[in-house]
Design a protein around this motif. Sequence first.
Motif, PDB file in Angstrom:
ATOM      1  N   GLN B  39       2.240  37.370  23.949  1.00  0.00           N
ATOM      2  CA  GLN B  39       2.763  37.881  25.211  1.00  0.00           C
ATOM      3  C   GLN B  39       2.409  36.920  26.353  1.00  0.00           C
ATOM      4  O   GLN B  39       1.578  36.017  26.185  1.00  0.00           O
ATOM      5  CB  GLN B  39       2.176  39.259  25.505  1.00  0.00           C
ATOM      6  CG  GLN B  39       0.700  39.206  25.833  1.00  0.00           C
ATOM      7  CD  GLN B  39       0.075  40.585  25.884  1.00  0.00           C
ATOM      8  OE1 GLN B  39      -0.517  41.029  24.913  1.00  0.00           O
ATOM      9  NE2 GLN B  39       0.199  41.244  26.999  1.00  0.00           N
ATOM     10  N   HIS B 196       9.220  32.782  22.915  1.00  0.00           N
ATOM     11  CA  HIS B 196       9.304  34.235  22.776  1.00  0.00           C
ATOM     12  C   HIS B 196      10.473  34.608  21.869  1.00  0.00           C
ATOM     13  O   HIS B 196      10.724  35.793  21.636  1.00  0.00           O
ATOM     14  CB  HIS B 196       9.504  34.898  24.141  1.00  0.00           C
ATOM     15  CG  HIS B 196       8.255  34.962  24.957  1.00  0.00           C
ATOM     16  ND1 HIS B 196       7.897  33.977  25.852  1.00  0.00           N
ATOM     17  CD2 HIS B 196       7.253  35.877  24.993  1.00  0.00           C
ATOM     18  CE1 HIS B 196       6.748  34.309  26.414  1.00  0.00           C
ATOM     19  NE2 HIS B 196       6.332  35.445  25.903  1.00  0.00           N
ATOM     20  N   ARG B 212      -3.396  36.585  21.349  1.00  0.00           N
ATOM     21  CA  ARG B 212      -3.520  37.749  22.224  1.00  0.00           C
ATOM     22  C   ARG B 212      -4.834  37.612  22.988  1.00  0.00           C
ATOM     23  O   ARG B 212      -5.882  37.365  22.384  1.00  0.00           O
ATOM     24  CB  ARG B 212      -3.538  39.048  21.403  1.00  0.00           C
ATOM     25  CG  ARG B 212      -3.575  40.311  22.277  1.00  0.00           C
ATOM     26  CD  ARG B 212      -3.699  41.562  21.436  1.00  0.00           C
ATOM     27  NE  ARG B 212      -4.953  41.541  20.690  1.00  0.00           N
ATOM     28  CZ  ARG B 212      -5.163  42.192  19.552  1.00  0.00           C
ATOM     29  NH1 ARG B 212      -4.192  42.892  19.005  1.00  0.00           N
ATOM     30  NH2 ARG B 212      -6.324  42.112  18.940  1.00  0.00           N
ATOM     31  N   THR B 237       0.667  42.560  20.765  1.00  0.00           N
ATOM     32  CA  THR B 237       0.902  41.507  21.769  1.00  0.00           C
ATOM     33  C   THR B 237       2.376  41.497  22.182  1.00  0.00           C
ATOM     34  O   THR B 237       2.914  40.494  22.607  1.00  0.00           O
ATOM     35  CB  THR B 237       0.399  40.123  21.279  1.00  0.00           C
ATOM     36  OG1 THR B 237       0.462  39.195  22.328  1.00  0.00           O
ATOM     37  CG2 THR B 237       1.132  39.621  20.078  1.00  0.00           C
ATOM     38  N   TYR B 238       2.992  42.651  22.044  1.00  0.00           N
ATOM     39  CA  TYR B 238       4.363  42.916  22.514  1.00  0.00           C
ATOM     40  C   TYR B 238       5.400  41.982  21.889  1.00  0.00           C
ATOM     41  O   TYR B 238       6.298  41.498  22.555  1.00  0.00           O
ATOM     42  CB  TYR B 238       4.429  42.857  24.045  1.00  0.00           C
ATOM     43  CG  TYR B 238       3.458  43.814  24.694  1.00  0.00           C
ATOM     44  CD1 TYR B 238       3.696  45.180  24.669  1.00  0.00           C
ATOM     45  CD2 TYR B 238       2.281  43.349  25.267  1.00  0.00           C
ATOM     46  CE1 TYR B 238       2.793  46.065  25.216  1.00  0.00           C
ATOM     47  CE2 TYR B 238       1.371  44.226  25.818  1.00  0.00           C
ATOM     48  CZ  TYR B 238       1.628  45.587  25.788  1.00  0.00           C
ATOM     49  OH  TYR B 238       0.731  46.470  26.320  1.00  0.00           O
TER      50      TYR B 238
END
Lengths: 213, 274
Positions: B39, B196, B212, B237-238
């Motif tokens: 993230q 991402h 993370r 960590t999305y």
Amino acid sequence: MVTATAASAGIGRRMVPFALATIPLVASIILINTFLFPGATDTIVSIGPLAPTWTGLTAAAQATLRVLAFALSVAVFSLTTPTDDLLTDLERRGVGRRAVFVIGAAIGMVPRLVERAGEIVDSQRARGLDTEGARWRRVRGVVPLAAPMISSALTEVEERTLALEARAFSAPPRRTTMRPLPDDSQQRALRWGLLVFVVVAVAASVSGALGIP
Amino acid sequence: MTAEIVVENVSFVYPDGTHALADVDLQIPRGHRIAIVGQNGSGKSTLVRHFNGLLRPTTGRILLDGLDTVGVHVAHLASRVGLAFQNPDRQIFAGRVKAEVAFGPRNIGMAQVEVEQAVYAALEAVGLTGQADTNPYDLGYSRRKLLALASVLAMRTPIVLLDEPTTGQDARGVARVQKIVSDLADTGRTVIGISHDMRFVAESFERVVVMRAGRIILDGTPSEVFARESWDALASTYLEPPLPARIGVRAGVGSTPTDALLVEALSQRKVAAS
């Protein structure tokens, strides 16, 4: 007056960097006035070709006080007045929306520019730009560092203008105020007191009562 | 295989007190393609900026081919480690595309003939050959991003760091970046990407490191990192596994992080069933 205000606000220690920042300017004022004051003959002491004068030293002391008063006033203002409060109050007092925005953008831009400058320096260093070596090498790096800074700032202004207009920045109604200002009677009394002090000081100075040339 | 980059127990604290990295250990062998994901604020960019000396560890050390990077100028490390930043507008300054691309090679002292070759090879790799004399600011964002990538490729560094290379790219642009990563690896260069875009990560990299809060929480092949057992860690960590990985788990064919692996797994099951 400035130092008393700073002390009452409890920011005396945080004023020190502002005072230290004036050292180069103050040093040049003292040196130039003391040694090169035009027409002064009341020499303090002769050191070879150098002849510092009392008149020059007095002028230097006055100029130094003015510089310090100005710098520390700015320091007191910036350390005690949150930008949002300033802008809200300006708008509440009828200052134009555009003027308020310009003031806010100018103040708010400083930390962003610092951050952006850091990113630009990192980008160019990663491509081998030497920012730590000989002076001529560093001079060569001015354009690669300045050009992205200027172009991105201009681009941002254009984008921000469009974004503001898209959110009715120029719409005629008076904007809704969302932020109540913390302003008690003590602060108001102090502001009026300072205003009276400034008027009296200016009047005394103009009339010659303070004896300042 | 010996590691080209060794991160030994590295921690980093920014001057404002932010703890960005905590006891990170990592070894990256020469010629590997490794993605670092996590993230925002997980420490990915902070970590890779240690590889070219832009940041120095608060504790621990970074070794490049056994050489401790502490005390080595960024300008010197730039000839070994190229870093393409996320935002192209933080670096573009030249009036013509080819001058922008030549900036890095000239700084590291590449011979003039080699600079010209490197510039045109890099422009060809990113599909900007016909724009060599264009003003960079006349290019759209996605092309300026490719230009920034070309300006790093032209330096021909053995290690290439790519920070969010697919941001702002359409499918064609992503495919182009994937090919660049693949071509770099084919020439023996180490490629480290931050992204991402989990699909891009699974398709382009052979190893995935998940971060993370300044620590590495997962490290393995895409099949391992995107396997069902890792989903909770990814979610912490999305991150979401790429679509083929999720379909593969739903279909009960195991970890299939790429389209090719998913198709292969489904085909095998069909063959086995018939």
